[in-house]
Motif scaffolding. Structure first.
Motif, PDB file in Angstrom:
ATOM      1  N   MET A   1       1.092  -1.094  -0.417  1.00 43.72           N
ATOM      2  CA  MET A   1       0.477  -0.425  -0.170  1.00 43.72           C
ATOM      3  C   MET A   1       0.434   1.428  -0.362  1.00 43.72           C
ATOM      4  SD  MET A   1      -3.094   0.975   0.258  1.00 43.72           S
ATOM      5  CE  MET A   1      -4.343   1.491   0.522  1.00 43.72           C
ATOM      6  N   GLY A   2       2.376   0.729   0.597  1.00 41.80           N
ATOM      7  CA  GLY A   2       2.947   2.470   0.804  1.00 41.80           C
ATOM      8  C   GLY A   2       3.547   2.989  -0.274  1.00 41.80           C
ATOM      9  N   LEU A   3       4.199   1.714  -1.374  1.00 42.73           N
ATOM     10  CA  LEU A   3       4.002   2.059  -1.830  1.00 42.73           C
ATOM     11  C   LEU A   3       3.808   2.405  -3.458  1.00 42.73           C
ATOM     12  CD1 LEU A   3       6.479  -1.132  -3.203  1.00 42.73           C
ATOM     13  CD2 LEU A   3       7.297   1.096  -2.943  1.00 42.73           C
ATOM     14  N   LEU A   4       2.270   2.739  -3.709  1.00 45.48           N
ATOM     15  CA  LEU A   4       1.233   2.854  -3.944  1.00 45.48           C
ATOM     16  C   LEU A   4       1.097   4.415  -3.937  1.00 45.48           C
ATOM     17  CD1 LEU A   4      -0.890   2.414  -6.711  1.00 45.48           C
ATOM     18  CD2 LEU A   4      -2.456   0.918  -4.634  1.00 45.48           C
ATOM     19  N   MET A   5       0.939   4.329  -2.435  1.00 44.28           N
ATOM     20  CA  MET A   5       0.228   5.658  -2.572  1.00 44.28           C
ATOM     21  C   MET A   5       1.818   6.592  -2.633  1.00 44.28           C
ATOM     22  SD  MET A   5      -0.599   5.668   1.510  1.00 44.28           S
ATOM     23  CE  MET A   5      -1.767   4.636   2.352  1.00 44.28           C
ATOM     24  N   LEU A   6       3.013   6.208  -2.561  1.00 40.42           N
ATOM     25  CA  LEU A   6       4.677   7.051  -3.327  1.00 40.42           C
ATOM     26  C   LEU A   6       4.314   7.066  -4.468  1.00 40.42           C
ATOM     27  CD1 LEU A   6       7.012   4.873  -1.128  1.00 40.42           C
ATOM     28  CD2 LEU A   6       6.268   7.167  -0.892  1.00 40.42           C
ATOM     29  N   GLN A   7       4.201   6.195  -5.492  1.00 41.62           N
ATOM     30  CA  GLN A   7       3.707   6.383  -7.058  1.00 41.62           C
ATOM     31  C   GLN A   7       3.062   7.391  -7.889  1.00 41.62           C
ATOM     32  OE1 GLN A   7       2.950   2.243  -8.116  1.00 41.62           O
ATOM     33  NE2 GLN A   7       5.753   2.062  -7.762  1.00 41.62           N
ATOM     34  N   VAL A   8       1.751   7.386  -6.586  1.00 43.23           N
ATOM     35  CA  VAL A   8       0.863   8.029  -7.435  1.00 43.23           C
ATOM     36  C   VAL A   8       0.999   9.606  -6.749  1.00 43.23           C
ATOM     37  CG1 VAL A   8      -0.839   6.422  -7.166  1.00 43.23           C
ATOM     38  CG2 VAL A   8      -0.878   7.513  -5.245  1.00 43.23           C
ATOM     39  N   GLY A   9       2.355   9.346  -5.421  1.00 39.53           N
ATOM     40  CA  GLY A   9       2.359  11.372  -5.091  1.00 39.53           C
ATOM     41  C   GLY A   9       2.063  11.484  -3.786  1.00 39.53           C
ATOM     42  N   HIS A  10       1.064  10.603  -3.038  1.00 44.23           N
ATOM     43  CA  HIS A  10       0.572  10.687  -1.825  1.00 44.23           C
ATOM     44  C   HIS A  10       1.543  10.746  -0.716  1.00 44.23           C
ATOM     45  CE1 HIS A  10      -4.211  10.135  -3.184  1.00 44.23           C
ATOM     46  NE2 HIS A  10      -3.358  10.332  -4.425  1.00 44.23           N
ATOM     47  N   PHE A  11       3.073  11.399  -1.436  1.00 44.86           N
ATOM     48  CA  PHE A  11       3.598  11.418   0.187  1.00 44.86           C
ATOM     49  C   PHE A  11       3.472  11.840   1.639  1.00 44.86           C
ATOM     50  CE2 PHE A  11       5.687  13.022  -3.851  1.00 44.86           C
ATOM     51  CZ  PHE A  11       6.134  11.869  -4.357  1.00 44.86           C
ATOM     52  N   ASP A  12       2.638  12.006   2.000  1.00 41.19           N
ATOM     53  CA  ASP A  12       1.723  11.960   3.680  1.00 41.19           C
ATOM     54  C   ASP A  12       1.012  11.250   3.740  1.00 41.19           C
ATOM     55  OD1 ASP A  12       3.024  14.925   3.395  1.00 41.19           O
ATOM     56  OD2 ASP A  12       1.381  16.053   2.702  1.00 41.19           O
ATOM     57  N   GLN A  13      -0.232  10.618   3.200  1.00 46.10           N
ATOM     58  CA  GLN A  13      -0.247   9.320   3.741  1.00 46.10           C
ATOM     59  C   GLN A  13       0.536   8.367   3.655  1.00 46.10           C
ATOM     60  OE1 GLN A  13      -1.633  11.352   1.038  1.00 46.10           O
ATOM     61  NE2 GLN A  13      -3.854  11.604   0.950  1.00 46.10           N
ATOM     62  N   ALA A  14       1.377   8.276   2.380  1.00 49.56           N
ATOM     63  CA  ALA A  14       2.810   7.111   3.159  1.00 49.56           C
ATOM     64  C   ALA A  14       3.364   7.252   4.271  1.00 49.56           C
ATOM     65  CB  ALA A  14       3.547   7.156   1.578  1.00 49.56           C
TER      66      ALA A  14
END
Length: 117
Positions: A1-14
């Protein structure tokens, strides 16, 4: 899940996810991986000193738990070097890339493409 968040630019959530995972990490291997991901996250945000700090924490754990010639160490050294490159600290880049290369020369066959990289 964290990798997906990083890939779509959701850095704060990651980062929130990784910090929570870090609190509940049960093994050194898990902690090293999470610190590595946090380093990657901070590098992508352009927060280079923070990225180095997280990568160094990952490296500290890895050096305690892995053999000195383990390829995982080479990747971490290389990532730290790349961050120093982003910061313009080229003597540090060379230091970390040389450490990475030394490990790869030991752990990989002589024709492996990672040696050229």
């Amino acid at each position: 899940m964290g990798l997906l968040m990083l890939q779509v630019g959701h850095f704060d959530q990651a980062e929130e996810l990784y910090q929570e995972l870090l609190k509940n990490a049960s093994t050194d291997s898990d902690r090293a991986y999470i610190y590595h991901q946090l380093g990657y996250l901070k590098d992508n945000q352009g927060k280079y000193p923070e990225a180095v700090k997280f990568y160094e924490k990952s490296l500290e754990i890895e050096r305690k738990t892995l053999p000195e010639d383990d390829a995982s160490l080479a990747s971490t050294y290389s990532n730290i070097g790349a961050v120093y490159g982003n910061m313009g600290e080229y003597s540090k880049v060379l230091e970390y890339f040389e450490k990475s290369l030394k490990i790869r020369e030991i752990s990989l066959p002589p024709t492996h493409p990672d040696l050229a990289t």
